[in-house]
Design a protein around this motif. Structure first.
Motif, PDB file in Angstrom:
ATOM      1  N   ILE A 287       0.862  -1.184   0.000  1.00 40.59           N
ATOM      2  CA  ILE A 287       0.000   0.000   0.000  1.00 40.59           C
ATOM      3  C   ILE A 287       0.900   1.237   0.000  1.00 40.59           C
ATOM      4  O   ILE A 287       1.873   1.318   0.750  1.00 40.59           O
ATOM      5  CB  ILE A 287      -0.919  -0.020   1.228  1.00 40.59           C
ATOM      6  N   ASN A 288       0.557   2.222  -0.845  1.00 37.99           N
ATOM      7  CA  ASN A 288       1.379   3.429  -0.918  1.00 37.99           C
ATOM      8  C   ASN A 288       0.597   4.658  -0.434  1.00 37.99           C
ATOM      9  O   ASN A 288      -0.578   4.567  -0.064  1.00 37.99           O
ATOM     10  CB  ASN A 288       1.923   3.630  -2.337  1.00 37.99           C
ATOM     11  N   LYS A 289       1.236   5.818  -0.456  1.00 34.61           N
ATOM     12  CA  LYS A 289       0.626   7.055   0.046  1.00 34.61           C
ATOM     13  C   LYS A 289      -0.632   7.430  -0.731  1.00 34.61           C
ATOM     14  O   LYS A 289      -1.590   7.934  -0.159  1.00 34.61           O
ATOM     15  CB  LYS A 289       1.641   8.199  -0.010  1.00 34.61           C
ATOM     16  N   ASN A 290      -0.625   7.207  -2.046  1.00 34.76           N
ATOM     17  CA  ASN A 290      -1.801   7.545  -2.847  1.00 34.76           C
ATOM     18  C   ASN A 290      -3.007   6.696  -2.464  1.00 34.76           C
ATOM     19  O   ASN A 290      -4.144   7.183  -2.481  1.00 34.76           O
ATOM     20  CB  ASN A 290      -1.505   7.393  -4.340  1.00 34.76           C
ATOM     21  N   ASP A 291      -2.774   5.429  -2.131  1.00 30.24           N
ATOM     22  CA  ASP A 291      -3.867   4.569  -1.683  1.00 30.24           C
ATOM     23  C   ASP A 291      -4.508   5.131  -0.421  1.00 30.24           C
ATOM     24  O   ASP A 291      -5.735   5.179  -0.293  1.00 30.24           O
ATOM     25  CB  ASP A 291      -3.366   3.146  -1.415  1.00 30.24           C
ATOM     26  N   VAL A 292      -3.666   5.567   0.501  1.00 32.57           N
ATOM     27  CA  VAL A 292      -4.169   6.124   1.755  1.00 32.57           C
ATOM     28  C   VAL A 292      -4.845   7.468   1.501  1.00 32.57           C
ATOM     29  O   VAL A 292      -5.943   7.736   1.997  1.00 32.57           O
ATOM     30  CB  VAL A 292      -3.023   6.264   2.780  1.00 32.57           C
ATOM     31  N   LYS A 293      -4.205   8.323   0.703  1.00 36.15           N
ATOM     32  CA  LYS A 293      -4.734   9.660   0.417  1.00 36.15           C
ATOM     33  C   LYS A 293      -6.108   9.584  -0.248  1.00 36.15           C
ATOM     34  O   LYS A 293      -7.009  10.358   0.072  1.00 36.15           O
ATOM     35  CB  LYS A 293      -3.744  10.407  -0.480  1.00 36.15           C
TER      36      LYS A 293
ATOM     37  N   CYS B 275      -8.188   7.071  -0.055  1.00 36.73           N
ATOM     38  CA  CYS B 275      -9.047   6.126   0.677  1.00 36.73           C
ATOM     39  C   CYS B 275      -9.443   4.937  -0.200  1.00 36.73           C
ATOM     40  O   CYS B 275     -10.615   4.543  -0.254  1.00 36.73           O
ATOM     41  CB  CYS B 275     -10.286   6.836   1.222  1.00 36.73           C
ATOM     42  N   GLU B 276      -8.459   4.385  -0.894  1.00 40.71           N
ATOM     43  CA  GLU B 276      -8.708   3.242  -1.777  1.00 40.71           C
ATOM     44  C   GLU B 276      -9.033   1.996  -0.957  1.00 40.71           C
ATOM     45  O   GLU B 276      -8.550   1.832   0.157  1.00 40.71           O
ATOM     46  CB  GLU B 276      -7.472   2.963  -2.646  1.00 40.71           C
ATOM     47  N   ASN B 277      -9.844   1.126  -1.515  1.00 37.58           N
ATOM     48  CA  ASN B 277     -10.163  -0.151  -0.875  1.00 37.58           C
ATOM     49  C   ASN B 277      -9.132  -1.189  -1.312  1.00 37.58           C
ATOM     50  O   ASN B 277      -9.368  -1.979  -2.216  1.00 37.58           O
ATOM     51  CB  ASN B 277     -11.573  -0.614  -1.257  1.00 37.58           C
ATOM     52  N   VAL B 278      -7.966  -1.150  -0.688  1.00 37.19           N
ATOM     53  CA  VAL B 278      -6.892  -2.076  -1.024  1.00 37.19           C
ATOM     54  C   VAL B 278      -6.382  -2.735   0.257  1.00 37.19           C
ATOM     55  O   VAL B 278      -6.564  -2.203   1.350  1.00 37.19           O
ATOM     56  CB  VAL B 278      -5.715  -1.367  -1.745  1.00 37.19           C
ATOM     57  N   CYS B 279      -5.757  -3.878   0.092  1.00 35.79           N
ATOM     58  CA  CYS B 279      -5.147  -4.549   1.238  1.00 35.79           C
ATOM     59  C   CYS B 279      -4.021  -5.449   0.736  1.00 35.79           C
ATOM     60  O   CYS B 279      -3.921  -5.725  -0.457  1.00 35.79           O
ATOM     61  CB  CYS B 279      -6.167  -5.358   2.026  1.00 35.79           C
ATOM     62  N   VAL B 280      -3.195  -5.879   1.635  1.00 35.48           N
ATOM     63  CA  VAL B 280      -2.129  -6.833   1.344  1.00 35.48           C
ATOM     64  C   VAL B 280      -2.498  -8.114   2.092  1.00 35.48           C
ATOM     65  O   VAL B 280      -2.787  -8.070   3.284  1.00 35.48           O
ATOM     66  CB  VAL B 280      -0.758  -6.311   1.829  1.00 35.48           C
ATOM     67  N   ILE B 281      -2.509  -9.230   1.377  1.00 36.17           N
ATOM     68  CA  ILE B 281      -2.852 -10.497   2.014  1.00 36.17           C
ATOM     69  C   ILE B 281      -1.649 -11.433   1.960  1.00 36.17           C
ATOM     70  O   ILE B 281      -0.768 -11.280   1.121  1.00 36.17           O
ATOM     71  CB  ILE B 281      -4.078 -11.168   1.346  1.00 36.17           C
ATOM     72  N   ASP B 282      -1.648 -12.388   2.849  1.00 38.00           N
ATOM     73  CA  ASP B 282      -0.550 -13.345   2.848  1.00 38.00           C
ATOM     74  C   ASP B 282      -0.870 -14.521   1.932  1.00 38.00           C
ATOM     75  O   ASP B 282      -1.954 -14.628   1.370  1.00 38.00           O
ATOM     76  CB  ASP B 282      -0.222 -13.811   4.269  1.00 38.00           C
TER      77      ASP B 282
END
Length: 159
Positions: free
Chosen positions: A132-138, A140-147
């Motif tokens: 996840i990068n700053k643009n995702d946070v800025k 408010c993107e619906n993204v995640c990192v899964i194992d």
């Protein structure tokens, strides 16, 4: 007297050559095995410690038990911890146990919330995709990192 003891020892060693050979071999093998086991233990311990430090586990964690306390850690608390000269890095981490569902499948999971300074404390290397990068946070993107386990459970593959 010492000279006689040395003479007697050499005479006995040369008289019973096979017994002397077996004794010397046993002592050599014993010493070598102790050194080998110690070396393997030290290498294993060192490897495990390095892995744990890369994950940020070789650190101190300050937590609040939500069940027994109404107190919350704030950004002011984080700044106070960071200002301590003995503290190398301080990163806020939120961890929640929850249920997740996708494609009519459900699973229990742990959700971690970390800020952009986490790479100083925790080593995360994605196998596929990106973090996840700053643009995702800025945005408010619906993204995640899964194992890999979650990918196999939901997508039937590790990517």
């Amino acid at each position: 007297m010492l000279r006689d003891s040395i003479k007697c020892s050499i005479r006995n060693i040369t008289r019973k050559k096979f017994r002397s050979f077996l004794t010397i071999s046993a002592i050599s093998i014993s010493v070598a095995s102790v050194v080998l086991i110690d070396t393997i233990g030290n290498v294993g311990k060192s490897t495990i410690n390095n892995e744990l430090n890369c994950l940020g586990i070789g650190s101190i964690s300050i937590t609040i038990d939500k069940k027994n306390s109404d107190y919350l850690l704030t950004s002011k608390d984080l700044e106070l911890i960071k200002s301590n000269s003995a503290v190398e890095n301080a990163v806020p981490v939120i961890m929640e146990y929850t249920d997740t569902a996708m494609r009519e499948l459900a699973a229990k999971c742990v959700v971690w919330g970390i800020d952009n300074g986490a790479n100083q404390v925790i080593s995360i290397n994605p196998v596929h995709g990106r973090l996840i990068n700053k643009n995702d946070v800025k945005n408010c993107e619906n993204v995640c990192v899964i194992d890999e386990n979650a990918a196999k459970a939901f997508y039937k593959r590790d990517n």
